[in-house]
Design an enzyme around this catalytic site. Structure first.
Site, PDB file in Angstrom:
ATOM      1  N   THR A   1       6.015  -6.301 -10.035  1.00 51.54           N
ATOM      2  CA  THR A   1       5.300  -5.025  -9.818  1.00 51.54           C
ATOM      3  C   THR A   1       6.019  -4.166  -8.776  1.00 51.54           C
ATOM      4  O   THR A   1       5.939  -2.941  -8.828  1.00 51.54           O
ATOM      5  CB  THR A   1       3.832  -5.239  -9.404  1.00 51.54           C
ATOM      6  OG1 THR A   1       3.761  -5.892  -8.128  1.00 51.54           O
ATOM      7  CG2 THR A   1       3.086  -6.067 -10.442  1.00 51.54           C
TER       8      THR A   1
ATOM      9  N   LEU B   1       3.655   0.241  -8.613  1.00 52.07           N
ATOM     10  CA  LEU B   1       2.492   0.413  -9.498  1.00 52.07           C
ATOM     11  C   LEU B   1       2.046  -0.980  -9.950  1.00 52.07           C
ATOM     12  O   LEU B   1       2.354  -1.411 -11.067  1.00 52.07           O
ATOM     13  CB  LEU B   1       2.883   1.291 -10.685  1.00 52.07           C
ATOM     14  CG  LEU B   1       3.321   2.719 -10.323  1.00 52.07           C
ATOM     15  CD1 LEU B   1       4.040   3.370 -11.492  1.00 52.07           C
ATOM     16  CD2 LEU B   1       2.118   3.538  -9.883  1.00 52.07           C
ATOM     17  N   HIS B   2       1.311  -1.677  -9.051  1.00 46.31           N
ATOM     18  CA  HIS B   2       1.002  -3.087  -9.330  1.00 46.31           C
ATOM     19  C   HIS B   2       0.151  -3.243 -10.594  1.00 46.31           C
ATOM     20  O   HIS B   2       0.574  -3.854 -11.581  1.00 46.31           O
ATOM     21  CB  HIS B   2       0.257  -3.700  -8.137  1.00 46.31           C
ATOM     22  CG  HIS B   2       0.982  -3.621  -6.836  1.00 46.31           C
ATOM     23  ND1 HIS B   2       2.171  -4.289  -6.607  1.00 46.31           N
ATOM     24  CD2 HIS B   2       0.702  -2.961  -5.686  1.00 46.31           C
ATOM     25  CE1 HIS B   2       2.575  -4.042  -5.368  1.00 46.31           C
ATOM     26  NE2 HIS B   2       1.705  -3.241  -4.788  1.00 46.31           N
ATOM     27  N   ASP B   3      -1.081  -2.759 -10.555  1.00 51.06           N
ATOM     28  CA  ASP B   3      -2.015  -3.055 -11.643  1.00 51.06           C
ATOM     29  C   ASP B   3      -1.631  -2.433 -12.990  1.00 51.06           C
ATOM     30  O   ASP B   3      -1.887  -3.062 -14.043  1.00 51.06           O
ATOM     31  CB  ASP B   3      -3.434  -2.639 -11.246  1.00 51.06           C
ATOM     32  CG  ASP B   3      -3.993  -3.506 -10.123  1.00 51.06           C
ATOM     33  OD1 ASP B   3      -3.524  -4.655  -9.974  1.00 51.06           O
ATOM     34  OD2 ASP B   3      -4.895  -3.042  -9.409  1.00 51.06           O
TER      35      ASP B   3
END
Ligand code: BDR
Ligand code: CA
Length: 303
Positions: free
Chosen positions: A192, A239-241
């Protein structure tokens, strides 16, 4: 392929971008959104889930879940996600009331739908999913695929030296889920952190002209403002999720390695840290990603 799914989430700035991408994409059939305390308290994460659906004019059922971890105190990360969990970005209020039984909703939906047909996409601490595994094991066994953002495998953590927020927020829950033998893809910080939005990406989102792109740009800009970064990476934010949705949409963007993982259940800041462990059930761990192609896919999906 249509991805029939339940999204389990703690919105959360990057959760909101991920949910907007899923709501905007015809590839997702979202059966419901279950919420969990994490980035902020359960009342606010649940309210935010409803607001994100309201922006998109989509009456997706929202069910509130765990107000805290299975066995310890939760975190307060308002300094990153703002006092409202969404960086102050003004979403419209929801006209529908949420339910209050996330785990029951997960169990009922998984029992009603054909076995293997429903994916569970998790963007927060794994408390609700651990309760599902413990209280409704037959329903949990019907999950088609779990895709979960969490952990750091070879990269450094973002809470302790090796622990990542979603795992550190409820290590006992992570241990139960990673030990359950579910079909699972884990999307850790290792990948991520390579999917990064720049100011130019925000400009592209503003220019796209859709509500979901415009609000995603505002959310990412709020994330820029709430975090101070110096040195490499200062000009972009991870932008992890959204990587969970990007994996579901285009798994070819990611490289996977199968491994078992044990979870640090100790008292230190590294609680929740993951360690490869051949004695544990194997999960698929994303260890590489085509970062710029993933961001381009996100912008295209939001536009
Ligand atoms: C994870 O922690 C949360 O703050 C984000 O929403 C994401 O799910 C990243 O470590
Ligand atoms: Ca999250």
């Amino acid at each position: 392929m249509t991805i029939r799914c339940i999204i389990d989430t703690d919105p959360g700035i990057d959760d909101a971008v991920a949910i907007l991408l899923a709501l905007a994409s015809p590839a997702f059939d979202i059966l419901g959104i279950t919420t969990v305390a994490g980035n902020i308290g359960i009342t606010t994460t649940t309210r935010n889930a409803g607001r994100i659906c309201a922006l998109m004019g989509r009456p997706v059922p929202v069910q509130a879940g765990a107000a805290g971890p299975l066995a310890r105190k939760g975190f307060d990360t308002a300094e990153i996600h703002g006092a409202d969990g969404l960086g102050g970005v003004a979403f419209p209020a929801s006209a529908t009331l949420p339910g209050a039984d996330a785990v029951g909703f997960l169990a009922e939906t998984l029992t009603r739908e054909p076995a293997g047909s429903v994916w569970v996409l998790t963007l927060g601490p794994l408390t609700n999913i651990a309760r599902l595994v413990q209280d409704h094991p037959e329903a949990a066994a019907r999950i088609g695929q779990v895709v979960a953002m969490g952990g750091a495998v070879r990269d450094r953590g973002n809470i302790g030296p090796r622990s990542e927020f979603n795992m550190a927020a409820d290590p006992e829950a992570a241990d139960i889920v990673l030990g359950a033998g579910l079909p699972m893809v884990l999307i850790p910080l290792d990948v991520t952190r390579q999917v990064r939005a720049t100011p130019d990406d925000c400009a592209a989102l503003h220019a796209a002209g859709t509500p979901q792109a415009e609000f995603s740009a505002r959310l990412i800009e709020a994330y820029f403002q709430s975090t101070t970064v110096t040195g490499p990476g200062a000009e972009s934010r991870p932008l992890h999720d959204p990587c969970v949705m990007l994996y579901a949409l285009d798994p070819g963007l990611f490289g996977l390695e199968a491994m078992g993982l044990s979870v640090d259940l100790g008292p230190t800041r590294d609680a929740g840290a993951l360690t490869p462990d051949a004695a544990r059930p194997q999960v698929q761990v994303a260890t590489s990603v085509q970062g710029r192609a993933a961001v381009a896919r996100l912008i295209a999906g939001l536009a």
